[in-house]
Scaffold this motif. Structure first.
Motif, PDB file in Angstrom:
ATOM      1  N   VAL A   1       0.736  -1.030   0.081  1.00 39.57           N
ATOM      2  CA  VAL A   1      -0.098   0.089   0.029  1.00 39.57           C
ATOM      3  C   VAL A   1       0.860   1.264  -0.112  1.00 39.57           C
ATOM      4  O   VAL A   1       0.284   2.421  -0.313  1.00 39.57           O
ATOM      5  N   LEU A   2       2.104   1.089   0.271  1.00 34.20           N
ATOM      6  CA  LEU A   2       2.996   2.410   0.294  1.00 34.20           C
ATOM      7  C   LEU A   2       3.174   3.045  -1.100  1.00 34.20           C
ATOM      8  O   LEU A   2       3.422   4.015  -1.574  1.00 34.20           O
ATOM      9  N   VAL A   3       3.237   1.948  -2.221  1.00 29.48           N
ATOM     10  CA  VAL A   3       3.229   2.181  -3.599  1.00 29.48           C
ATOM     11  C   VAL A   3       2.208   3.275  -3.905  1.00 29.48           C
ATOM     12  O   VAL A   3       2.355   4.341  -4.534  1.00 29.48           O
ATOM     13  N   PRO A   4       1.104   2.818  -3.807  1.00 30.91           N
ATOM     14  CA  PRO A   4      -0.168   3.800  -4.141  1.00 30.91           C
ATOM     15  C   PRO A   4      -0.222   4.964  -3.209  1.00 30.91           C
ATOM     16  O   PRO A   4      -0.517   6.036  -3.798  1.00 30.91           O
ATOM     17  N   ALA A   5       0.483   4.923  -2.104  1.00 31.94           N
ATOM     18  CA  ALA A   5       0.364   6.257  -1.267  1.00 31.94           C
ATOM     19  C   ALA A   5       1.207   7.197  -1.728  1.00 31.94           C
ATOM     20  O   ALA A   5       1.324   8.342  -1.715  1.00 31.94           O
TER      21      ALA A   5
ATOM     22  N   ALA B   1      10.108  -0.481  -8.467  1.00 31.97           N
ATOM     23  CA  ALA B   1      11.030  -0.216  -9.250  1.00 31.97           C
ATOM     24  C   ALA B   1      10.227   0.741 -10.255  1.00 31.97           C
ATOM     25  O   ALA B   1      11.076   1.585 -10.864  1.00 31.97           O
ATOM     26  N   PHE B   2       9.110   0.770 -10.427  1.00 31.57           N
ATOM     27  CA  PHE B   2       8.476   1.788 -11.235  1.00 31.57           C
ATOM     28  C   PHE B   2       7.819   3.036 -10.751  1.00 31.57           C
ATOM     29  O   PHE B   2       7.287   3.842 -11.479  1.00 31.57           O
ATOM     30  N   ILE B   3       8.271   3.513  -9.274  1.00 30.31           N
ATOM     31  CA  ILE B   3       7.835   4.618  -8.734  1.00 30.31           C
ATOM     32  C   ILE B   3       8.469   5.805  -9.497  1.00 30.31           C
ATOM     33  O   ILE B   3       7.773   6.594  -9.826  1.00 30.31           O
ATOM     34  N   ALA B   4       9.718   5.489  -9.948  1.00 30.75           N
ATOM     35  CA  ALA B   4      10.399   6.754 -10.674  1.00 30.75           C
ATOM     36  C   ALA B   4       9.737   6.995 -11.990  1.00 30.75           C
ATOM     37  O   ALA B   4       9.408   8.055 -12.477  1.00 30.75           O
TER      38      ALA B   4
ATOM     39  N   VAL C   1       3.666   1.129 -18.135  1.00 28.70           N
ATOM     40  CA  VAL C   1       3.988   0.100 -17.271  1.00 28.70           C
ATOM     41  C   VAL C   1       3.608  -1.242 -17.861  1.00 28.70           C
ATOM     42  O   VAL C   1       4.135  -2.289 -17.944  1.00 28.70           O
ATOM     43  N   ALA C   2       2.275  -1.037 -18.468  1.00 27.49           N
ATOM     44  CA  ALA C   2       1.637  -2.246 -19.086  1.00 27.49           C
ATOM     45  C   ALA C   2       2.550  -2.754 -20.085  1.00 27.49           C
ATOM     46  O   ALA C   2       2.873  -3.846 -20.324  1.00 27.49           O
ATOM     47  N   CYS C   3       3.091  -1.718 -21.012  1.00 26.11           N
ATOM     48  CA  CYS C   3       3.948  -2.063 -22.158  1.00 26.11           C
ATOM     49  C   CYS C   3       5.208  -2.582 -21.522  1.00 26.11           C
ATOM     50  O   CYS C   3       5.853  -3.630 -22.130  1.00 26.11           O
ATOM     51  N   ALA C   4       5.686  -2.162 -20.471  1.00 27.36           N
ATOM     52  CA  ALA C   4       6.962  -2.566 -19.777  1.00 27.36           C
ATOM     53  C   ALA C   4       6.744  -4.034 -19.491  1.00 27.36           C
ATOM     54  O   ALA C   4       7.688  -4.930 -19.635  1.00 27.36           O
TER      55      ALA C   4
ATOM     56  N   PRO D   1      11.934   0.782 -20.174  1.00 27.74           N
ATOM     57  CA  PRO D   1      13.505   0.281 -19.803  1.00 27.74           C
ATOM     58  C   PRO D   1      13.573  -0.108 -18.370  1.00 27.74           C
ATOM     59  O   PRO D   1      14.382  -0.981 -18.225  1.00 27.74           O
ATOM     60  N   LEU D   2      12.450   0.377 -17.637  1.00 30.45           N
ATOM     61  CA  LEU D   2      12.680  -0.031 -16.118  1.00 30.45           C
ATOM     62  C   LEU D   2      12.473  -1.496 -15.940  1.00 30.45           C
ATOM     63  O   LEU D   2      12.752  -2.158 -14.998  1.00 30.45           O
ATOM     64  N   ALA D   3      11.848  -2.151 -16.985  1.00 31.54           N
ATOM     65  CA  ALA D   3      11.591  -3.747 -16.931  1.00 31.54           C
ATOM     66  C   ALA D   3      12.767  -4.376 -16.879  1.00 31.54           C
ATOM     67  O   ALA D   3      12.761  -5.701 -16.343  1.00 31.54           O
TER      68      ALA D   3
END
Length: 464
Positions: free
Chosen positions: A46-50, A87-90, A111-114, A251-253
């Motif tokens: 839940v920290l990520v959506p926060a 990893a995707f927060i950036a 992100v979906a494309c990643a 590229p994050l993937a």
């Protein structure tokens, strides 16, 4: 779930306390184990959506659904829980720096494309087989990577615990006492007890604000149409922004896929089962990738295998994947209750920090055990150099001012995490340095063969 092939061991003896089939313990006890796993993943998930502005309820829903999908594709053999990826927060921050509701769906599209890149790598593993690919990920590489996963996460645990060290210590003490001196169920669910006791102490001490809990409704839908990627396609669709999001985030993937391999190595080492061989990385990558794609399309964060739950596995020694699926069901059910989401969101950071300190330490301990049990020879300079570079780069970059290596490529800026850089360098050094033939599985002289079976010895690609 298909059980057509047994999972080979990692070459060590099973712990006498290990539980690979929890069904004899009964449904109620398995439910408690599952609840423990859900609480273990909850704080970070839940920290990520926060941090990004995404929906907490949608995050819970697709963490549960993604985990079930992962287990279906992995033939129900891998005890892994999929939670929100940091990893995707950036990437989210680059497209929607302030969590703008109208921009987040574009970030989710990226992100979906990643996630599609996971499918490509999965196909490569399927075609060439894990034995050929995993020769480039021997214990001297994966062991230090797993160590770094726990140590990098440790800073967030310290930050959370520092908000009230007394309550954090209560959580740690409960976990230690229950795990060492506890009997029966108490010994097996130390994390859950640590959360409950320390949360109660925090509430008694006035550290918890229950106002949001009181205001939240009991039942509500976890997904809103305006938050999904599908809502983008209309008259206001910004093709330029969509392309920018895709190019920026895809590229994050590469970093997360390397981390996936590290996580699978950690879970394999923890459970003494070679999940890289069976059901195979082609299946686990496919599950992780599809879970990420589906979650992103519906406005939830990318999914990834969770180190917190690996820590629970190491601590409790209950390795039955059914328990993880129960945790996934709990997450799905609770995603429809905004009041529950508010209750757990109200959990003080010090409680999360105290529990996390133990879990993250267990992850690093698993990496050390991976090196020891596979008899990695540190009298050889190549092994010392590989380990040293992975540790220094992963930890040094993670704790540097920038927190990542930033590479401008044309008009695009690619940010590589410390763990990604350390992993890439370790893999390359393992291949380049003399002696790599032994490390990647080439035949050795008889007198040089170890006394125990090699984890990836004589592995063949899975059929199907």
């Amino acid at each position: 779930m298909s059980k057509d092939r047994p999972v080979p061991t990692m070459g060590a003896k099973d712990s006498p306390d290990a539980v690979y089939d929890a069904r004899p313990l009964g449904v109620s006890k398995m439910g408690v184990f599952g609840l423990q796993h859900m609480f273990a993943m909850f704080g970070a998930t839940v920290l990520v959506p926060a941090l990004t502005g995404l929906s907490v309820s949608a995050t819970l829903l697709f963490a549960g659904l993604g985990t079930l999908l992962f287990h279906f594709l992995a033939k129900g053999k891998v005890p892994a829980f999929l939670g929100s990826s940091f990893a995707f927060i950036a990437g989210y921050a680059a497209i929607a720096p302030n969590g703008e509701a109208n921009l987040l769906p574009y970030a989710c599209l990226g992100v979906a494309c990643a996630g599609l890149l996971y499918l490509v790598l999965s196909a490569l593993f399927r075609v060439f087989g894990p034995d050929r690919v995993m020769r480039f990920f021997p214990p001297v590489v994966t062991g230090p990577i797993v160590i770094c996963i726990g140590l990098i996460l440790a800073s967030s645990a310290i930050t959370n615990a520092s908000s009230n060290w007394l309550i954090a210590v209560v959580a740690i003490a409960v976990i230690v006492v229950c795990n060492i001196w506890g009997k029966g169920m108490v010994k097996i669910v130390p994390i859950l007890l640590g959360v409950i006791v320390s949360y109660a102490v925090a509430a008694f001490a006035g550290e918890v604000d229950f106002s949001t809990v009181a205001a939240a409704p009991w039942v509500g839908l976890p997904v809103a149409w305006d938050n999904t990627v599908f809502s983008l396609f209309g008259e206001t669709f910004d093709a330029g922004l969509a392309i920018t999001a895709i190019i920026t985030i895809m590229p994050l993937a590469f970093a997360t896929m390397i981390e996936h391999i590290g996580d699978m190595s950690a879970i394999s080492s923890t459970c003494n089962r070679n999940y890289i061989a069976e059901p195979g990385l082609h299946r686990t990558l496919l599950g992780d990738g599809l879970a990420t794609i589906i979650a992103s399309l519906f406005g939830a964060p990318a999914n990834t295998t969770y180190g917190e739950n690996t820590g629970v596995l190491a601590l409790t020694k209950v390795f039955d994947p059914r328990v993880i699926r129960i945790a996934a069901l709990f997450a799905i059910v609770f995603s429809f209750s905004p009041k529950f989401a508010a209750l757990v969101a109200a959990m003080p950071a010090c409680v999360v920090g105290g529990v996390s300190l133990v879990l993250y330490g267990m992850i690093s301990a698993v990496g050390i055990r991976n090196l020891v049990e596979n008899h990695v020879d540190f009298m050889k300079s190549r092994n010392v150099l590989i380990t040293a570079l992975i540790l220094v780069l992963s930890l040094g970059i993670a704790y540097s001012a920038a927190g990542a290596i930033v590479l401008p490529v044309g008009g695009i800026t690619i940010s590589l995490s410390g763990l990604a850089v350390g992993s890439i360098v370790g893999i390359l050094m393992n291949v380049i340095l003399p002696g790599h033939e032994e490390a990647v599985g080439a035949p050795r002289e008889p007198e040089e063969m170890p006394d125990v079976p090699m984890p990836l010895e004589d592995i063949r690609p899975a059929n199907g």
